[in-house]
Write an enzyme that holds these catalytic residues in place. Structure first.
Site, PDB file in Angstrom:
ATOM      1  N   ASN A 158      49.349  24.631  34.129  1.00 23.28           N
ATOM      2  CA  ASN A 158      48.018  25.238  34.118  1.00 23.28           C
ATOM      3  C   ASN A 158      47.306  25.129  35.469  1.00 23.28           C
ATOM      4  OD1 ASN A 158      47.866  22.427  33.597  1.00 23.28           O
ATOM      5  ND2 ASN A 158      45.821  22.660  32.731  1.00 23.28           N
ATOM      6  N   GLU A 257      48.129  11.860  31.367  1.00 23.03           N
ATOM      7  CA  GLU A 257      46.937  12.653  31.063  1.00 23.03           C
ATOM      8  C   GLU A 257      47.420  13.763  30.150  1.00 23.03           C
ATOM      9  OE1 GLU A 257      44.669  15.545  30.642  1.00 23.03           O
ATOM     10  OE2 GLU A 257      45.097  15.997  32.734  1.00 23.03           O
ATOM     11  N   CYS A 291      42.905  21.171  30.482  1.00 24.64           N
ATOM     12  CA  CYS A 291      42.854  20.094  29.499  1.00 24.64           C
ATOM     13  C   CYS A 291      41.432  19.677  29.176  1.00 24.64           C
ATOM     14  CB  CYS A 291      43.646  18.892  30.004  1.00 24.64           C
ATOM     15  SG  CYS A 291      43.078  18.280  31.609  1.00 24.64           S
ATOM     16  N   GLU A 470      43.597   7.638  36.578  1.00 26.65           N
ATOM     17  CA  GLU A 470      43.869   7.938  37.976  1.00 26.65           C
ATOM     18  C   GLU A 470      42.562   8.359  38.631  1.00 26.65           C
ATOM     19  OE1 GLU A 470      47.375  10.286  38.807  1.00 26.65           O
ATOM     20  OE2 GLU A 470      48.362   9.597  36.979  1.00 26.65           O
TER      21      GLU A 470
END
Length: 489
Positions: A158, A257, A291, A470
């Site tokens: 993405n 993630e 996301c 992160e």
């Protein structure tokens, strides 16, 4: 749009593009459905060569002074800027996103990632403690951070360049070497970046790219390789669970993630235009394929009709079309397969009794584009938290609008999910904004904004949305291992 001559996209191992493998697959432009590249799929021996090259490069690269390592990152940022439009074109060809979005988000953020982490690592200190001992003596404890080692970097489709540089910039700055497995859907910019990093002075073997799929291909070969010291992955929750299972026998650290089913909470006192502008971005940015995008919009009942009407108007003003057209705001989904998944949720919503406020179908954009993976921006009412389209991640330009009456109800609805990545709160009452944002079971919560990031702040989720953080010092903590040294004085 004219057809492009397919380009060969090769693997990059030990500082050079390697000879073609026997297996190849197509790179498809999602906007047209046309093949724009032929990608060489890495087999297990080639992945082994990549890991071995990274292992060989690890000792000299980790011994390179921090200032020299961060200088390489800064030169890489400069070189991306020098080839900016080339990166924009490659990112758009792989993803189908409008050129304007690739310029403003993906490539610009790649430059920022390299410069930010060069600054963060160059300025990083270390913990130290003086310990009082009996008899008036002391001991000095200090931590020395060493590179994690050879890191597998698994990147989604993405935001391929943005998320690739988000991971490799701190990894390389900390002295690690990397083996990158881009998504099979978006191989272009990871390959182009290999040229930039080599020109920037990164030694051979420190950055390797292997192309392929997941199970039975490069993804499985990389994550299961005994020479890998850690894995950083962005993608679906199901794939993250599989990667965790793969590395568990060797107890390798992971940074995940994963998916999101993010909520927006709109209170009656929110600024209407500001909220509608923010929701339009958070629901439809990158065709909902972020996301952090909002798929659940909870609206206080007093303003529900105003928000629904305004968001429908903005959704209908989005322009789907040729990514190279400056007027285009919204691109296609990444693939025909992903479009079928999104269509499946459109059918589920209909079966659950949803009212479609706008969208819900496939647009017709003309012969040149109708072969692409297009879907209409879609808004629903009439669904509840019990319905699958509200509980499961769709990852498309869709959202359910659901009313609430009280703050307590809104918080309960937003937290009623297995995911926990992000949320946004829209209100003029900043005390309420702080209170509700802190009550969200998420890694990130915004108040009166969305997708606003300071790259030094922690990024990640809870529950099915991920493991670890992160960004800034959090990245340093993942990409390094501390050794505590205790000296009695």
């Amino acid at each position: 749009m004219t057809a492009q001559t397919p380009q060969w996209i090769r693997n990059f191992v030990d500082g050079r593009f390697v000879d073609p493998t026997d297996r190849c697959f197509d790179a498809v432009d999602p906007a047209t459905g046309q093949v724009h590249g032929r990608v060489h799929e890495a087999d297990a021996p080639l992945v082994d060569r990549a890991v071995s090259a990274a292992r060989t490069a690890l000792a000299p690269w980790s011994a390179t002074p921090v200032r020299e390592r961060t200088d390489v990152l800064r030169r890489a940022a400069d070189l991306i800027e020098a080839r900016f439009e080339e990166f924009v074109a490659a990112e758009s060809a792989d993803t189908g996103k409008p050129l304007a979005l690739a310029r403003d988000l993906d490539v610009a953020r790649a430059v920022a990632n390299f410069r930010t982490f060069a600054d963060v690592v160059a300025a990083a200190g270390q913990e130290s403690f003086l310990t009082d001992l009996p008899g008036g003596r002391q001991a000095l404890n200090y931590a020395v951070r060493k590179p994690l080692g050879v890191v597998a970097v698994i990147v989604p489709w993405n935001l391929p360049l943005l998320l690739l540089t988000w991971k490799i910039a701190p990894a390389l700055a900390c002295g690690n070497t990397v083996v990158v497995k881009p998504s099979e859907e978006t191989p272009g910019t990871a390959t182009l970046l290999a040229e930039v990093l080599a020109e920037a002075g990164l030694p051979a073997g420190a950055y390797n790219v292997v192309h392929g799929f997941g199970g039975g291909s490069a993804g499985e070969y990389v994550t299961s390789h005994p020479g890998i010291d850690g894995v950083t992955f962005t993608g679906s929750s199901a794939t993250g669970a599989h990667v965790m299972k793969t590395v568990a026998p060797r107890v390798r650290p992971v940074s995940f993630e994963l998916g999101g089913k993010n909520a927006a909470l709109v209170f009656a006192d929110a600024d209407l235009d500001e909220t509608l502008d923010g929701l339009t971005r958070s629901v439809f940015a990158n065709t909902g394929q972020v996301c952090l995008c909002t798929e659940r919009v909870y609206v206080q009942r007093e303003v529900f009709a105003d928000i629904a009407d305004g968001l429908v108007e903005r959704a209908r003003s989005l322009r789907l079309g040729d990514p190279r057209d400056g007027a285009t705001t919204t691109g296609p989904l990444i693939s025909q397969g992903h479009r079928e998944k999104v269509r499946g949720y459109l059918r589920l919503a209909e079966e659950a009794g949803a009212k479609v406020l706008t969208g819900g179908g496939t647009p017709h954009l003309g012969a040149e584009l109708d072969g692409g993976s297009w879907i209409e921006p879609t808004l629903w009412t009439g669904l509840t938290n019990a319905d699958r389209p509200v509980r499961e991640e769709v990852f498309g330009p869709v959202a359910a609008l659901i009313p609430f009456d009280t703050e307590e109800e809104a918080v309960a609805l937003a937290n009623d999910t297995e995911y926990g990545l992000a949320a946004s709160v829209w209100t003029r009452d900043l005390r309420r904004g702080h209170r509700v944002a802190q009550a969200m079971n998420v890694g990130m919560a915004w108040v009166n904004t969305w997708f606003l990031r300071d790259l030094r702040s922690p990024f990640g989720g809870v529950g099915l949305s991920g493991l670890g953080r992160e960004g800034g010092a959090s990245s340093l903590h993942f990409y390094t291992e501390p050794t505590n040294v205790c000296v009695q004085l």
